[in-house]
Every structure is written in structure tokens, then in C-alpha cells.
Design an enzyme around this catalytic site. Structure first.
Site, PDB file in Angstrom:
ATOM      1  N   SER A 249       0.751  -1.557   0.256  1.00  0.00           N
ATOM      2  CA  SER A 249       0.079  -0.038  -0.371  1.00  0.00           C
ATOM      3  C   SER A 249       0.919   1.340  -0.410  1.00  0.00           C
ATOM      4  O   SER A 249       0.558   2.694   0.044  1.00  0.00           O
ATOM      5  CB  SER A 249      -1.109  -0.266   1.159  1.00  0.00           C
ATOM      6  OG  SER A 249      -0.243   0.274   2.249  1.00  0.00           O
TER       7      SER A 249
ATOM      8  N   ASP B  77      -3.843   7.227   8.368  1.00  0.00           N
ATOM      9  CA  ASP B  77      -4.874   6.495   9.166  1.00  0.00           C
ATOM     10  C   ASP B  77      -4.255   5.610  10.282  1.00  0.00           C
ATOM     11  O   ASP B  77      -2.851   6.393  10.581  1.00  0.00           O
ATOM     12  CB  ASP B  77      -6.224   5.649   8.046  1.00  0.00           C
ATOM     13  CG  ASP B  77      -4.682   4.976   7.409  1.00  0.00           C
ATOM     14  OD1 ASP B  77      -3.429   4.077   7.475  1.00  0.00           O
ATOM     15  OD2 ASP B  77      -5.383   4.260   6.183  1.00  0.00           O
TER      16      ASP B  77
ATOM     17  N   HIS C 221      -1.133   4.133   7.434  1.00  0.00           N
ATOM     18  CA  HIS C 221      -0.184   4.486   6.288  1.00  0.00           C
ATOM     19  C   HIS C 221      -0.166   6.551   6.346  1.00  0.00           C
ATOM     20  O   HIS C 221      -0.654   7.137   6.942  1.00  0.00           O
ATOM     21  CB  HIS C 221      -1.277   4.682   5.204  1.00  0.00           C
ATOM     22  CG  HIS C 221      -1.820   2.864   4.900  1.00  0.00           C
ATOM     23  ND1 HIS C 221      -2.998   3.057   5.224  1.00  0.00           N
ATOM     24  CD2 HIS C 221      -1.591   2.593   4.005  1.00  0.00           C
ATOM     25  CE1 HIS C 221      -2.305   1.115   4.856  1.00  0.00           C
ATOM     26  NE2 HIS C 221      -1.525   1.462   4.413  1.00  0.00           N
TER      27      HIS C 221
END
Ligand SMILES: *[C@@H]1O[C@H](CO)[C@@H](O)[C@H](O)[C@H]1NC(C)=O
Ligand SMILES: *[C@@H]1O[C@H](CO)[C@@H](O)[C@H](O)[C@H]1NC(C)=O
Length: 368
Positions: A48, A342, A345
Site C-alpha cells: 500500500s 490512517d 499509512h
């Protein structure tokens, strides 16, 4: 009064011209053109941290293509990037003078020009351990490499073998992966922990990484950057899961970060010996340290002044990521004051700092 109005108009115009020049100039100084403009393209593999939206085309819950993700991106569009704005890989291709955004390979609408200047094959939730992408139903590293081979065929049929080869030869490759193996797979789900000690698992991940690196090199990659692991014990979700009193004690879980630091050392040793073995191919492999700059940001060292380092901007900041961080979530006003967007991340601001810290390494990678 009237004459004042008369003159204020051109003055304002001048001022706004000056301002736009100044802003353009300031942006330019953030990303000055490097000296080698032979670099043709960027290709990215991993998780990610570098997935610009491939998971939008995969049946998985690991997606970020809804607000508040992308709230500070161009036109506030959520693209699948797990952050409020750009990723480091967008900043890198723009620094290299290639293009402004590195798109996901699985986007069905990519033009030939877009393909020729590079794409990301990365998939949020992925890892080097084959079990990690299985858990999250996302794209494994071997599958990402298969897509790269498919990509080469597509490009060859569009522009021919010679031009395709020339693009690959002068492209920058980046691999950013491994956090999910340790954080999700090893520490949180006890599957691997039953059969591997920490050091055996570090070795296992390293072997799996070596295979990816070898395959990339076999496919013609000559300039490869590899990012190490972050201080995993400082991720807000990890603090929440592993602190004895997570509401009041938001310090990093040091022994989990330590596991990442040891792995990074093993990785660097491996990269050095790979560099030696691949020297005859005129290949360059460099290590990108994200551990130290992240620790600096979290500890407030240097000129960093984040207001919040142990909660994400989205939701309570304790645990939300992916679908738990969604349009219904509370969102902080100014994500640039947060290290994390978040609970896992980084924010775009953090990605900018990481990119700035990696510039000397990128400069050395693109030199002849
Ligand atoms: C691709 O482009 C077509 C036509 O411009 C558009 O209708 C479609 O929504 C696009 N698909 C994606 C996934 O962006
Ligand atoms: C980290 O420390 C905690 C508490 O001291 C312990 O339970 C845990 O097993 C340690 N984890 C590792 C990976 O060393």
C-alpha cells in the site's frame, strides 16, 4: 477613490502574476530537475505504500478509493492511494521529470504514452511471504512480476522490441514491501509465529525478497531502489494493539521496531552482495532508508513539527484503516500536521519528507 480602483486592478494582476511565479518557483525548488534526463520510466512493486489504485480492480476489502482518502489529491479525488494526497512514488517520477503521477497498471484506460513512462504494479496488503497477499486477497509479488512481463509484451507490440528494451534499460525500479508480513501476518495472526522464530522469519522474508530482485534483474531492470522497513512499533494501529494501556501510553513498541531494524541491516548486507554479483550487468541496486527519517519525524527531531505522531488523522486514529476509514469517519482539518493519515499509512506530508530524505540515493541511482 476612483483612481485608486483604476490602479488597483493592474497592481493586483501584477501581484497575482508575481505570486503565481513565486509559487511555481517554490514548487520547482522542492523538486529541481536532476541531472540525468535519460531516465525513461518508473516501475514500482510492493504494498500500500506504493499502490496508486491497483486494488480497485481486485476483489478485496483492502481498498482506499473512497473519501477521506485522496481528500487533498488533485480535485479531491480518491484514487486508491492510501493517503490524503500523493505517494512518494508520484513525487519521484515528477522529480525525474517523467510525469506527475505514477498510475496503477490495472487501470484499463492507460494510453501508450502513459505505459511508456511507467506504472505501479503494487497492491495494498501484499507482502513477500506468499501467505500475506492470500490473507488479504491481493496481488502477490510473483503475480506483480507476471504483470510486468505482460506489460513488456503489450509495449513491444505497440512500439517494438528495441524501443521497449531501451525504456526498460533506462528506467528506475522501486520495491517497497514487507511491513504486512511482519505486522499483519507474523505478529497479529499467529500462523507463521507457530513455525518460525523471529530470526527465522526475517531470513524467510529476505529469501523471498531475493527471488523478486533476481527476477527483476533477469527482466532487464538496471536501476533498482529497495526501501527498508519502517519503525513498525510506531504505527498507530500497532501501538493500539500492543500497548498495555493504549489510550494513555502512545509510545512506540520498541521491540517490534527492533525487528524491522535488524531486518533492514540484513537487507543492506544482501543488497551489497547482490550489487557485487550484478556489477557485470552494469546494474545499480540501492537501499532507501525510511526507518531513520520516520523516527526523526515521530520524535520531532530536525525541523519537523508535526502536532500528532501517534494517532492517524482519520477516525479515532487508533485503529481505522481501509474500509474502517471511510466517508462517515471523523477527519482532522489539516493532515499535514499528522505523521499518519490512517492508523497505518503516512500522510502526504510524511511522504514528501521521505522523498526529500531519499533524494541523494535517487540521485546516485540515476547517475551513469
Ligand atoms: C475508461 O474510459 C471510458 C471512456 O472514456 C470511461 O467511460 C470509463 O469510465 C473509464 N474507465 C475507468 C476505469 O476509468
Ligand atoms: C515484545 O515485548 C513484549 C512484552 O515485553 C513481549 O510479550 C513480546 O513477545 C515481544 N515481542 C518480540 C517480537 O520480541
Amino acid at each position: 477613490m476612483e483612481s485608486c480602483h483604476k490602479f488597483s486592478f493592474p497592481l493586483l494582476t501584477l501581484l497575482s502574476l508575481y505570486m503565481s511565479f513565486f509559487v511555481a518557483h517554490a514548487e520547482g525548488s522542492l523538486t529541481p530537475r536532476p541531472f540525468n534526463n535519460k531516465i525513461t520510466a518508473g516501475f514500482v512493486f510492493g504494498d500500500s505504500t506504493v499502490d496508486p489504485g491497483n486494488n480497485n480492480y481486485v476483489k478485496t476489502l483492502f481498498r482506499g478509493n473512497f473519501l477521506p482518502y485522496g481528500k487533498d489529491f488533485r480535485d479531491h479525488v480518491p484514487t486508491g492511494r492510501f493517503t490524503n494526497g500523493k505517494l512518494s512514488t508520484d513525487l519521484i517520477v515528477s522529480y525525474l521529470g517523467i510525469k506527475e503521477y505514477l498510475p496503477p497498471y490495472l487501470d484499463p484506460n492507460l494510453s501508450i504514452e502513459e505505459l511508456m513512462t511507467g506504472v505501479s504494479f503494487a497492491s495494498a496488503g501484499s507482502g513477500f511471504d506468499p501467505l500475506t497477499p492470500q490473507i488479504s486477497s491481493v496481488i502477490s509479488l510473483p503475480k506483480q512480476l507476471e504483470y510486468f512481463k505482460e506489460y513488456k509484451k503489450r509495449l513491444q507490440s505497440a512500439i517494438g522490441n528495441r524501443r521497449t528494451e531501451a525504456i526498460i534499460k533506462e528506467a528506475v525500479f522501486l520495491i517497497s514491501c514487507g511491513t504486512n508480513d511482519f505486522v499483519v501476518n507474523y505478529f497479529t495472526l499467529p500462523i507463521r509465529r507457530k513455525s518460525y522464530t523471529v530470526s527465522a522469519y526475517q531470513q524467510f522474508i529476505l529469501q523471498s525478497f531475493k527471488k523478486v530482485l533476481q527476477d527483476l534483474s533477469d527482466e532487464g531492470a538496471r536501476r533498482i531502489a529497495v526501501t527498508g522497513l519502517p519503525p513498525m512499533g510506531c504505527l498507530p494501529a500497532v501501538i493500539t494493539l500492543y500497548s498495555k494501556n493504549a489510550i494513555f501510553e502512545r509510545g512506540c513498541i520498541e521491540n517490534l521496531s527492533q525487528v524491522g531494524m535488524e531486518y533492514n541491516q540484513m537487507l543492506q548486507n544482501e543488497l551489497n552482495s547482490m550489487q557485487g554479483r550484478l556489477a557485470h550487468l552494469d546494474a545499480k541496486i540501492t537501499y532507501v532508508d525510511i526507518f531513520t527519517p520516520l523516527v526523526d519525524m515521530i520524535q520531532g527531531l530536525g525541523k519537523h513539527d508535526f502536532d500528532e505522531v501517534s494517532h492517524g488523522c482519520c477516525g479515532s486514529g487508533y485503529l481505522e484503516a481501509g474500509f474502517l476509514c471511510n466517508p462517515e469517519s471523523f477527519v482532522c482539518n489539516d493532515a499535514s500536521k499528522y505523521v499518519f493519515f490512517d492508523s497505518i499509512h503516512p500522510t502526504e506530508k510524511t511522504y514528501i519528507n521521505l522523498f526529500m530524505a531519499s533524494r541523494p540515493v535517487i540521485d546516485s541511482l540515476i547517475q551513469d
